[in-house]
Design an enzyme around this catalytic site. Structure first.
Site, PDB file in Angstrom:
ATOM      1  N   CYS A   1      46.785  16.564  69.325  1.00  0.00           N
ATOM      2  CA  CYS A   1      47.052  17.988  69.556  1.00  0.00           C
ATOM      3  C   CYS A   1      45.747  18.784  69.456  1.00  0.00           C
ATOM      4  O   CYS A   1      45.070  18.738  68.426  1.00  0.00           O
ATOM      5  CB  CYS A   1      48.052  18.485  68.525  1.00  0.00           C
ATOM      6  SG  CYS A   1      48.336  20.263  68.567  1.00  0.00           S
TER       7      CYS A   1
ATOM      8  N   CYS B   1      45.378  21.999  69.350  1.00  0.00           N
ATOM      9  CA  CYS B   1      45.602  23.362  68.853  1.00  0.00           C
ATOM     10  C   CYS B   1      45.567  23.468  67.331  1.00  0.00           C
ATOM     11  O   CYS B   1      45.930  24.493  66.775  1.00  0.00           O
ATOM     12  CB  CYS B   1      46.936  23.871  69.383  1.00  0.00           C
ATOM     13  SG  CYS B   1      47.029  23.807  71.173  1.00  0.00           S
TER      14      CYS B   1
ATOM     15  N   CYS C   1      50.231  13.842  70.747  1.00  0.00           N
ATOM     16  CA  CYS C   1      51.204  14.438  71.663  1.00  0.00           C
ATOM     17  C   CYS C   1      52.042  13.366  72.356  1.00  0.00           C
ATOM     18  O   CYS C   1      51.493  12.392  72.858  1.00  0.00           O
ATOM     19  CB  CYS C   1      50.460  15.278  72.695  1.00  0.00           C
ATOM     20  SG  CYS C   1      51.536  16.283  73.730  1.00  0.00           S
TER      21      CYS C   1
ATOM     22  N   CYS D   1      53.897  15.451  69.473  1.00  0.00           N
ATOM     23  CA  CYS D   1      53.843  15.368  68.012  1.00  0.00           C
ATOM     24  C   CYS D   1      55.250  15.233  67.421  1.00  0.00           C
ATOM     25  O   CYS D   1      56.254  15.425  68.108  1.00  0.00           O
ATOM     26  CB  CYS D   1      53.137  16.594  67.448  1.00  0.00           C
ATOM     27  SG  CYS D   1      54.031  18.135  67.727  1.00  0.00           S
TER      28      CYS D   1
ATOM     29  N   CYS E   1      56.658  23.006  69.751  1.00  0.00           N
ATOM     30  CA  CYS E   1      55.310  22.696  70.210  1.00  0.00           C
ATOM     31  C   CYS E   1      54.369  23.815  69.773  1.00  0.00           C
ATOM     32  O   CYS E   1      54.423  24.929  70.296  1.00  0.00           O
ATOM     33  CB  CYS E   1      55.280  22.533  71.726  1.00  0.00           C
ATOM     34  SG  CYS E   1      53.649  22.159  72.388  1.00  0.00           S
TER      35      CYS E   1
END
EC number: 1.8.7.2
Length: 118
Positions: free
Chosen positions: A57, A59, A76, A78, A87
């Site tokens: 991920c 982010c 991902c 996740c 998400c």
């Protein structure tokens, strides 16, 4: 050597684009109404796949990305996405999310344009 890395990233970008489309359709989720969000997240997944061999991920902040990849929790899709359709990146949104679109696909040209302009 740089050319080989670019080819690899390009391949990973296309793989992550196709994965994202397939996963959205399979789970009944949709991309963000702002397709630049979708593009940046797919790019981040591809960069992590290129660098670490797994779509971690993009982010979240990690103290040790390799350890996180080994743990697989944030790869991902996740665990929160698989278990609850949550998400963090806003790549896969449920229909009731205020930022959702009706799109489950992003064409390659749009993806590349959005990445180039970010």
């Amino acid at each position: 050597m740089k050319k080989q890395n670019l080819v690899s990233f390009s391949d990973n970008l296309e793989a992550m684009r196709k994965f994202s489309e397939t996963y959205a359709k399979r789970t009944g989720t949709f991309f963000c109404a702002d397709n630049s969000v979708t593009a940046v997240v797919i790019e981040g997944l591809a960069r992590h796949k290129d660098k670490y061999g797994a779509p971690l991920c993009p982010c979240r902040h990690y103290e040790d990305k390799k350890a996180e990849i080994s743990a697989t929790y944030w790869n991902c899709p996740c665990v929160p996405m698989r278990e609850r359709k949550e998400c963090h990146c806003m790549l896969f949104l449920t229909p009731d999310n205020e930022f959702t679109s009706d799109l489950q696909e992003i064409d390659k040209t749009t993806l590349l344009e959005k990445i180039a302009s970010s």
